[in-house]
Structures are given as structure tokens and as C-alpha cells.
Design an enzyme around this catalytic site. Structure first.
Site, short mmCIF file in Angstrom:
data_model
loop_
_atom_site.label_atom_id
_atom_site.label_comp_id
_atom_site.label_asym_id
_atom_site.label_seq_id
_atom_site.Cartn_x
_atom_site.Cartn_y
_atom_site.Cartn_z
N HIS A 130 0.81 -1.21 0.00
CA HIS A 130 0.00 0.00 0.00
C HIS A 130 0.85 1.27 0.00
O HIS A 130 0.37 2.34 -0.38
CB HIS A 130 -0.95 -0.02 1.19
CG HIS A 130 -2.11 -0.95 1.00
ND1 HIS A 130 -3.37 -0.70 1.50
CD2 HIS A 130 -2.21 -2.14 0.36
CE1 HIS A 130 -4.18 -1.69 1.17
NE2 HIS A 130 -3.48 -2.58 0.49
N HIS A 179 -1.96 -12.53 -2.21
CA HIS A 179 -3.02 -13.21 -1.47
C HIS A 179 -2.66 -14.63 -1.07
O HIS A 179 -3.47 -15.33 -0.46
CB HIS A 179 -4.32 -13.19 -2.29
CG HIS A 179 -4.90 -11.83 -2.43
ND1 HIS A 179 -6.07 -11.57 -3.12
CD2 HIS A 179 -4.49 -10.62 -1.97
CE1 HIS A 179 -6.33 -10.27 -3.08
NE2 HIS A 179 -5.38 -9.68 -2.38
#
Length: 712
Positions: free
Chosen positions: A78, A241
Site C-alpha cells: 500500500h 493473497h
């Protein structure tokens, strides 16, 4: 709260972003050399300390599965994932995740905890490693500690100590709104994410609906705007993920205010939760709950196997958000509970995960990855390296023992010189040859400016090195006047060939150096015509890139929609010329005074797009005088809009009533805006011309050498 000038007059042109370029806002001091400090680090010791932090759970914020690695991966992702290819802003450089608005975006919920967990390491090594580098390094170490082989790591990101106020994050007035679609599924130009306050897209699906195909469209567009193709996008999602879980023990309504709105006693921590203990198994972040795989702290093929081998259906999770659960009868293996060793958890998928399975192009890629784990691992490693280093510029800026030997095309490589560069005598000879050619001062100035002014300080891309102005796509840009540019470049090629073939030693000149040198010679000639003997500094060493080293699609992002310095503005551009001028000046790392003197000088040099008369407020174009400022600010001229033209004005002689000059908004702003007028008055004064000439030379040289990181 008292009102600012911007509150009272919201249409006033703001120069705040340029003020930041003029100020020393960090506490490090001008003598501090971050590159030298970073190179002094024992990087292996830093990494060992990071791994110890990751595997030592803290009671104040317990680690999922006893390992903070997945949290640090999310923090690093992020940090870097805010990058936008359109203007180079965002990204990991500067460590701007520490500042508003990014530190308080909903998508960054609880990343304040990740940075606090890292504080002991930052405190230990102090100025030798920036927050910007530490956050990315932590992401790499996290993956390595969970069994993944990363592609490399480069240091060199200096910390900012203020947010990037030039970044336009979107038009919305509240978080998680999506008012940025010009039409269905088409995100407003210049923006990266599809929703305010998110890094990429809504994990539930567009508008919070579990529609995988609509989600795939959003994913493709947002990742493309962050310089990722389909394969890199699929690798990043699938690789990222593979680790960790999402947190939605209850609704986000139970969360307190974000860090920027939290009470002072919270000391910069936000999202205080009222649900249960507010941490560990009671954590609320995205509102979606569960792991993706049965081994959330190991690198394996669990994510792709679960995604492709089982059927999934949407349901509302405990946090009230849409997520996907295995259909009844599907034998997906349970994962351990993140905090209760006696419990287990059923893996889940996000709508954005199912999008990879439903979209035909993405599915083909992830199926190939599933069949070839080594290919998947390398694709993720390279995509992660690109994600976390995309905004650092050329590899010559990369520091540390883990920098890969390979140069990727997204790094805009330029060859190393295999010859001796020109010295003072050769520079003087080349200047004479250039000025004796048929090229005019405006042609020489415009070509040098077109080459160097592609530089963006936001991501350190562009600039004169490489002479990419002669390659696709830059040679075809309208702003560069392709026909005239071709004439100038042909002359330079002839001069280069004649000079290089005339040498009986190893001294050679590149086109990149010749283009900059031609601009410098033209500025000196124009100053001489005005009665000033100046020398524009020139440092040789640029080389010429090849078309094979240049990705046309990637460089298309550098094409200016407007360049106020050349008085150019493309058709259909909605923002005002003066706003775009300030934006361009910020990307060039200019101060308000540097922007002012460059515009005035470019006008008197006659260096306008299409050789237009707009703004050339002098009877002697090609002569470096202060006429632009003197005539703009003089009261013997009255300015009126040209009827039917949005961006054109006529300067009418008050005595004769005749049209004396023409100009655009970019020209008139230097008389209209109080701050810019104050600067312009210095140069317009009768004793201001000599300072104007010297300041122009200094600002010109700064632009010509913005990309010369080897000179720092």
C-alpha cells in the site's frame, strides 16, 4: 478556525506546491547525504532485526498466526501501490504513507499499527535508513521469512517530511465514494484507484456488489494506470493473497476515527475498535473476514489451487461485506485460526479474486501459473520488484548489495559511454559549429527544452539523457512540432557525425549532449545580443538510448497535455493553463521564481509552440531581455479577451487603440496573480534585467540537469 486566503478566494492560483520545492522542510540539514548513510548500513543486520520483530507478537497488537509478515507485506504494497503512471506521483518514495490523506484512507486501516511495530528498528538505525526504504524492505523480509525468494531490493528513497500536496487523489468529498467515473466503468483520467480512499478497487466489487466481471474491468484499468500489464497484475494479486488474511470480525461501524481525526491522546493511532477486545480475533479492517489458504504464513500454491479447483459463491461475512465462500460440498481444507490454536477457519475469496477466474484473459494467466509454479514465483518476484521500485527512476540511483544486475525496460535504461566525453576545447568548438549552422535560437532552445523538460521529479523519469526525443513516441508528439524537430535533429546528426569522424582520439559527443549544448549556446547568443556575457554551465556525459531500450507505451505517459513554458495547450484540456503550468513546474522541481524567470525568458527567446506570437512581448525575439515583464506590467497596455476564444487576449495600446500584443492566460497570470506579479516586478525594473539574465541561466541549467543523478 481562521480562514486562509485560499478560503476567501478559492479561485486564486495556488503556488504552495512550488513553495515546497524552495523550502528545506526536513530536519536533516543540507550536508546530509542519505546515499552515503544508507551505504554504511549492515543490511543483513537490519533484516535480522526485522525478522525478529515479525516473529515476536506484541500484546498491544497481537500477530496473526504469530507472524507480522502478512501485515508488513500489506504495508509495503500500500506504500508503493499509490503510484500513477500518468504523472509519476504516489509510490513508496518519501514514505508518504505516514501523512494525510494516505495514512487515514480506509484501505490503510490498521497499517498505523504496522509502522509502530517497525519503530524500534527505525529508532535503532535512525537516519541510516529512511521510513520509505524500511517499509519496502520489511515487505521483502516478510516474504523471505515465509519461504519466498524475492527478486531484489534497492535502497535510496529519501523521506519526505510533508505530504505531496500536488497529488490529485480524486474529486470526491468523502471517503469510499466513487464519483470518478466519466462513464460506466471508465475512471477519470489521471487517477489510479477506482474509489476514494482505496489503493486499487473495492474488494467486494464495484459499488460494493459481488460482480466479478465488472471487478475485472476495474482491476485491469487501475493496474494499467499503475504501469502493470495483465500478467503482472495477476501475479501480484495471486502472490500477495498467498499470504495472510483479511479482517472483518464485525462491521466497520464499530471503528473509531482514523489517525488524522483521532484524539490527541491516541498519539497518531486510529481506528480504535469497540468490538470485543478490538484486536486479535476481534480485529476489523476491511470488513471481510478469513484467510485465502490453509497455510497463511507459507509461500505455496494454495491460493491458485483453491481459486481454480473449487467453486465459490457470494455471501455476506460477519463484517456485513460481500465475500465468497466454498459452495456446499467443496472440500477446501481449513486453515488454522489466526489466534486460537484450538480453532480453524474456512478459506474465503474476494470478488477481486473471483475476477481472475471469470475473466478469460486473467484465467489463462493464472491457469498457466498453476501449472508452472516456478514461472509463477518468478512472475510475482519481478512484478513485486517493479511495484516497489517503479518510482525510483533509473537503476543508477539504486543502492545496496541486493540490487539485481538485470536492467528492466521499465527502468528506462541508457547505455554507458564507451568513449571519452568532450572537454572544454571540444565544447567550445561544438558551440561554434552549432551557431554557424542554419538553426535559429528558437529552434535550438525549443529542442533542448523539449528533450529535458520531459523530466518528472515525482518518479525521476524523463529528461535529456538518452536523447529519446528522437525516438518513438516523443518525436511524434504534437507539442514537439515533429516536422521542425526532424529538421533540427537531422542537423545535429550531421554535426555529430562530422565531429566524431574528425577525431583521431577516443573523444566523442552524443546526440543527447549535443541537444543540450545547442540550447546552452543559443541562450548565450541571445544574452550576448542583449549585451550580457554569460556562460551556461555544461556537463557532458549523456548517452543515446536505442528504440529497443524504450517502451513507447510507457513513455506516452510523459506526453504533456500542456506546456506553459512553450505556451502550448492541447485541444480538449479542461484545466486552466496557469494551473497546468504550476503542475508542470512542480514536476520539474522549480520554485515560483524559477518558473517565472523561465516563462519570461522562453517568451523573449521566441521559443513558443508553432512560433506563435502569443506572449512574445518584445520587438526583438531571440534576444534575452526583460521585455516580457516590462511590457506585461506596463500601464500603457490594456488587455481584453479575444471574442469567441477561451484562452486568447489582446494587448491594446491605450493611446492608439491598436493591438500591440497577444497573449494567453499563462502569460497574463504573471500580472494578475499577486505573488507572481511581485516576482515579475523584480525582473521588470530598469535595474532588473541583469539579474533576470543570470537567474534564467541558473534555472535553465537546473532543468537541463534534473536527470543527471551522477552529478549529485
Amino acid at each position: 478556525m481562521s480562514k486562509t486566503n485560499q478560503d476567501w478566494w478559492p479561485n486564486q492560483l495556488s503556488l504552495d506546491v512550488l513553495d515546497q520545492n524552495a523550502q528545506q522542510v526536513d530536519p536533516m540539514g543540507e550536508e546530509f547525504d542519505y546515499a552515503e548513510a544508507f551505504e554504511s548500513l549492515d543490511l543483513e543486520a537490519v533484516k535480522a532485526d526485522l525478522e525478529e520483530v515479525m516473529t515476536t507478537s506484541q500484546d498491544w497488537w497481537p500477530a496473526d498466526y504469530g507472524h507480522y509478515g502478512p501485515l508488513f507485506i500489506r504495508m509495503a504494497w500500500h506504500s508503493a501501490g499509490t503510484y500513477r503512471a500518468s504523472d509519476g506521483r504516489g509510490g513508496a518514495a518519501g514514505g508518504r504513507q505516514r501523512f494525510a490523506p494516505i495514512n487515514s484512507w480506509p484501505d490503510n486501516a490498521n497499517l498505523d499499527k504496522a509502522r509502530r511495530l517497525l519503530w524500534p528498528v527505525k529508532q535503532k538505525y535512525g537516519q541510516d535508513i529512511s521510513w520509505a526504504d524500511l517499509m519496502i524492505l520489511a515487505g521483502n523480509v516478510a516474504m523471505e521469512s515465509m519461504g519466498f525468494a524475492t527478486y531484489g531490493f534497492a535502497g535510496g528513497r529519501e523521506d519526505d517530511f510533508a505530504p505531496d500536496d500536488a497529488a490529485d487523489w480524486g474529486p470526491e468529498s468523502e471517503m469510499e465514494a466513487n464519483e470518478r467515473f466519466e462513464e460506466a466503468g471508465e475512471i477519470q483520467g489521471g487517477l489510479g484507484a477506482s474509489v476514494m480512499g482505496l489503493i486499487y478497487v473495492n474488494p467486494e466489487g464495484p459499488d460494493g456488489q459481488p460482480d466479478p466481471m465488472a471487478s475485472a474491468k476495474n482491476i485491469r484499468q487501475t493496474f494499467d494506470r499503475m504501469a502493470m500489464n495483465d500478467e503482472q497484475t495477476a501475479a501480484l494479486i495471486a502472490g500477495g493473497h498467498t499470504f495472510g488474511k483479511v479482517h472483518g470480525a464485525d462491521s466497520g461501524d464499530k471503528l473509531g476515527p482514523e489517525p488524522e481525526a483521532a484524539p490527541i491522546e491516541n498519539q497518531g493511532l486510529g481506528w480504535e475498535s469497540e468490538h470485543g477486545e478490538g484486536k486479535a480475533g476481534d480485529t476489523i479492517t476491511s470488513g471481510i473476514e478469513g484467510p485465502w489458504t490453509e497455510s497463511p504464513t507459507e509461500w505455496d500454491m494454495g491460493y491458485l489451487d483453491n481459486l481454480l479447483e473449487y467453486e465459490w459463491e457470494p455471501e455476506k461475512g460477519p463484517g456485513g461485506a460481500w465475500q465468497w465462500t466454498p459452495k456446499e460440498g467443496e472440500g477446501v481444507a481449513d486453515a488454522p485460526d489466526a489466534h486460537d490454536p484450538e480453532a480453524s477457519a474456512t478459506p474465503m475469496m474476494l470478488t477481486t479474486d473471483i475476477a481472475l477466474k471469470r475473466d478469460p484473459e486473467y484465467r489463462e494467466i493464472v491457469e498457466r501459473f498453476q501449472e508452472s509454479p516456478m514461472e509463477f514465483g518468478m512472475a510475482f518476484a519481478k512484478a513485486w520488484y517493479k511495484l516497489t521500485h517503479r518510482d525510483m527512476g533509473p537503476p543508477s540511483r539504486f543502492l545496496g548489495p541486493e540490487v539485481p544486475d538485470e536492467e528492466m525496460i521499465w527502468q528506462d535504461p541508457v547505455p554507458e559511454a564507451d568513449y571519452e566525453t568532450v572537454g572544454e576545447a571540444e565544447v567550445a568548438e561544438l558551440k561554434e559549429r552549432i551557431l554557424d549552422s542554419e538553426l535559429s535560437v528558437p529552434q535550438l532552445v525549443k529542442t533542448a527544452w523539449a528533450s529535458a523538460s520531459t523530466y518528472r521529479d515525482s518518479d525521476k523519469r524523463g529528461g535529456a539523457n538518452g536523447a529519446r526525443i528522437r525516438l518513438r513516441p516523443q518525436r511524434d508528439w504534437e507539442v514537439n512540432e515533429p516536422a521542425e524537430l526532424a529538421t533540427v535533429l537531422d542537423t545535429y546528426r550531421e554535426l555529430r557525425t562530422e565531429f566524431n569522424e574528425s577525431r583521431d582520439d577516443d573523444v566523442r559527443v552524443s546526440l543527447a549532449d549535443l541537444i543540450v549544448l545547442g540550447g546552452s549556446a543559443a541562450v548565450e547568443r541571445a544574452a550576448e545580443r542583449a549585451g550580457y556575457d554569460v556562460e551556461v554551465p555544461f556537463e557532458p556525459g549523456r548517452t543515446d538510448a536505442t528504440q529497443e531500450q524504450t517502451d513507447p507505451d510507457s513513455f506516452e505517459a510523459l506526453k504533456p497535455a500542456a506546456d506553459g513554458f512553450r505556451n502550448y495547450r492541447a485541444d480538449g484540456v479542461e484545466r486552466s493553463g496557469e494551473e497546468l503550468l504550476v503542475d508542470k513546474a512542480d514536476l520539474l522541481d522549480l520554485t515560483p521564481a524559477e518558473m517565472t524567470v523561465l516563462v519570461g525568458g522562453m517568451r523573449t527567446l521566441g521559443a513558443t509552440y508553432g512560433d506563435a506570437d502569443h506572449g512574445v512581448l518584445t520587438d526583438e525575439p531571440g534576444t534575452l531581455t526583460n521585455d516580457f515583464f516590462a511590457n506585461l506590467l506596463g500601464m500603457d497596455t490594456e488587455w481584453e479577451p479575444v471574442p469567441g476564444e477561451e484562452n486568447a487576449f489582446e494587448g491594446i495600446d491605450r493611446e492608439t487603440g491598436e493591438v500591440e500584443w497577444t497573449a494567453t492566460r499563462v502569460d497574463l497570470i504573471f500580472g494578475s496573480n499577486a505573488r507572481l506579479r511581485a516576482i515579475a516586478e523584480v525582473y521588470a525594473a530598469e535595474d532588473g534585467e541583469e539579474q533576470f539574465v543570470q537567474d534564467f541561466v541558473d534555472a535553465w541549467h537546473a532543468v537541463m540537469t534534473n536527470d543527471r543523478f551522477d552529478l549529485e
